[in-house]
Design a protein around this motif. Structure first.
Motif, short mmCIF file in Angstrom:
data_model
loop_
_atom_site.label_atom_id
_atom_site.label_comp_id
_atom_site.label_asym_id
_atom_site.label_seq_id
_atom_site.Cartn_x
_atom_site.Cartn_y
_atom_site.Cartn_z
N TYR A 125 0.83 -1.20 0.00
CA TYR A 125 0.00 0.00 0.00
C TYR A 125 0.86 1.25 0.00
N THR A 126 0.21 2.34 -0.38
CA THR A 126 0.82 3.66 -0.36
C THR A 126 0.12 4.49 0.69
N ALA A 127 0.88 5.10 1.59
CA ALA A 127 0.30 5.99 2.60
C ALA A 127 -0.02 7.33 1.94
N THR A 128 -1.28 7.70 1.95
CA THR A 128 -1.71 8.93 1.29
C THR A 128 -1.88 10.09 2.27
N ASP A 129 -2.01 9.78 3.57
CA ASP A 129 -2.18 10.83 4.57
C ASP A 129 -1.91 10.26 5.96
N GLN A 130 -1.55 11.14 6.87
CA GLN A 130 -1.36 10.78 8.28
C GLN A 130 -2.34 11.61 9.10
N THR A 131 -3.22 10.95 9.85
CA THR A 131 -4.21 11.64 10.66
C THR A 131 -3.97 11.31 12.13
N PRO A 132 -4.63 12.04 13.05
CA PRO A 132 -4.49 11.71 14.47
C PRO A 132 -4.92 10.28 14.80
N LEU A 133 -5.76 9.67 13.96
CA LEU A 133 -6.20 8.29 14.19
C LEU A 133 -5.30 7.26 13.53
N GLY A 134 -4.43 7.71 12.65
CA GLY A 134 -3.53 6.79 11.96
C GLY A 134 -3.43 7.09 10.48
N LYS A 135 -2.69 6.23 9.77
CA LYS A 135 -2.45 6.42 8.35
C LYS A 135 -3.67 6.05 7.51
N LEU A 136 -3.85 6.79 6.43
CA LEU A 136 -4.81 6.43 5.39
C LEU A 136 -3.98 5.86 4.24
N VAL A 137 -4.32 4.67 3.78
CA VAL A 137 -3.50 4.01 2.76
C VAL A 137 -4.36 3.48 1.63
N HIS A 138 -3.74 3.39 0.45
CA HIS A 138 -4.40 2.80 -0.72
C HIS A 138 -3.66 1.52 -1.09
N LEU A 139 -4.39 0.44 -1.14
CA LEU A 139 -3.85 -0.91 -1.29
C LEU A 139 -3.82 -1.37 -2.74
N GLY A 140 -2.85 -2.23 -3.05
CA GLY A 140 -2.80 -2.84 -4.37
C GLY A 140 -2.06 -4.16 -4.34
N TYR A 141 -2.28 -4.98 -5.36
CA TYR A 141 -1.59 -6.26 -5.48
C TYR A 141 -1.62 -6.72 -6.92
N PHE A 142 -0.58 -7.44 -7.32
CA PHE A 142 -0.52 -8.00 -8.66
C PHE A 142 0.36 -9.24 -8.63
N THR A 143 -0.11 -10.29 -9.27
CA THR A 143 0.61 -11.56 -9.28
C THR A 143 0.70 -12.12 -10.69
N TYR A 144 1.74 -12.91 -10.91
CA TYR A 144 1.90 -13.57 -12.21
C TYR A 144 0.72 -14.52 -12.45
N PRO A 145 0.22 -14.58 -13.69
CA PRO A 145 -0.90 -15.46 -14.01
C PRO A 145 -0.67 -16.93 -13.62
N ALA A 146 0.58 -17.39 -13.64
CA ALA A 146 0.88 -18.78 -13.28
C ALA A 146 0.44 -19.12 -11.86
N PHE A 147 0.27 -18.10 -11.02
CA PHE A 147 -0.08 -18.34 -9.62
C PHE A 147 -1.53 -17.98 -9.30
N GLY A 200 0.38 1.35 12.29
CA GLY A 200 -0.40 2.54 12.58
C GLY A 200 -1.40 2.94 11.52
N VAL A 201 -1.92 1.98 10.78
CA VAL A 201 -2.90 2.28 9.72
C VAL A 201 -4.30 2.34 10.33
N TYR A 202 -5.07 3.34 9.89
CA TYR A 202 -6.46 3.48 10.34
C TYR A 202 -7.46 3.07 9.26
N ARG A 203 -7.17 3.44 8.01
CA ARG A 203 -8.12 3.16 6.91
C ARG A 203 -7.38 2.63 5.69
N VAL A 204 -7.89 1.54 5.14
CA VAL A 204 -7.38 0.96 3.90
C VAL A 204 -8.45 1.12 2.83
N THR A 205 -8.05 1.61 1.68
CA THR A 205 -8.97 1.66 0.53
C THR A 205 -8.34 0.94 -0.64
#
Length: 197
Positions: free
Chosen positions: A83-105, A127-132
């Motif tokens: 994930y990429t942290a897009t912001d830091q808030t008093p409640l924790g990090k806001l992050v945007h998630l991603g994943y990619f795998t080879y077709p063989a798997f 310290g992550v609060y929200r994942v999108t």
């Protein structure tokens, strides 16, 4: 350095010697079909992208948490997740998630296994609060991973994105720390002060 293990996988930060692995994965047409915006098209672009990631890994305000995903037994590269942290808030990090795998798997449950471990790390140690995250509606396999890991659908954007010669609908998912704790029966008072070292 981040190093996580699941039953079948190792998830860890990339090492400097793995630039070629990084390039092969992120330039693979099938692997990156739904991620054209971050697909790599040249060795030069790969080198710059990889070096930026290595520098960020060692910074005090780390932003990128994308991990090398490999099989425990064979040490084969399966893909990448993070994930990429897009912001830091008093409640924790806001992050945007991603994943990619080879077709063989594909179809072996590796991404679901990896994502469950990554979410545990994010919410209890980083310290992550929200994942999108999200995917095109036609990418049912990716949506299934999100659902299997407890993410909650927030939106369906009809004809949202131009992709492969046509307009396509995009789905958006989220998971908040307390929602993850509810799914996993975690006592949030025990993990509230834990942070990534």
């Amino acid at each position: 350095m981040i190093y996580l293990e699941t039953e079948r996988l190792i998830l860890r930060d990339y090492e400097e010697k793995e630039e070629d692995l990084y390039y092969r994965l992120k330039s693979d047409d099938k692997t990156m079909y739904y991620l054209q915006d971050i697909k790599l098209h040249s060795v030069g672009d790969a080198r710059e992208d990889f070096q930026n990631m290595l520098q960020d890994k060692d910074s005090d305000n780390r932003k990128f948490y994308f991990l090398h995903m490999m099989l425990k037994e064979s040490r084969q590269q399966v893909g990448s997740i993070g994930y990429t942290a897009t912001d830091q808030t008093p409640l924790g990090k806001l992050v945007h998630l991603g994943y990619f795998t080879y077709p063989a798997f594909w179809g072996n449950g590796y991404t679901t296994e990896a994502l469950k471990k990554l979410l545990e790390f994010a919410f209890t140690k980083n310290g992550v609060y929200r994942v999108t995250t999200g995917c095109l509606k036609e990418n049912g396999a990716s949506e299934k991973v999100m659902i299997n890991c407890g993410l909650i659908k927030e939106a369906e954007h009809v004809d949202w994105e131009w992709h492969d010669g046509k307009m396509k609908t995009r789905l958006e998912y989220r998971l908040l720390k307390h929602e993850w704790e509810g799914i996993n029966g975690t006592d949030h008072t025990k993990v509230a002060d834990q942070r990534c070292q």
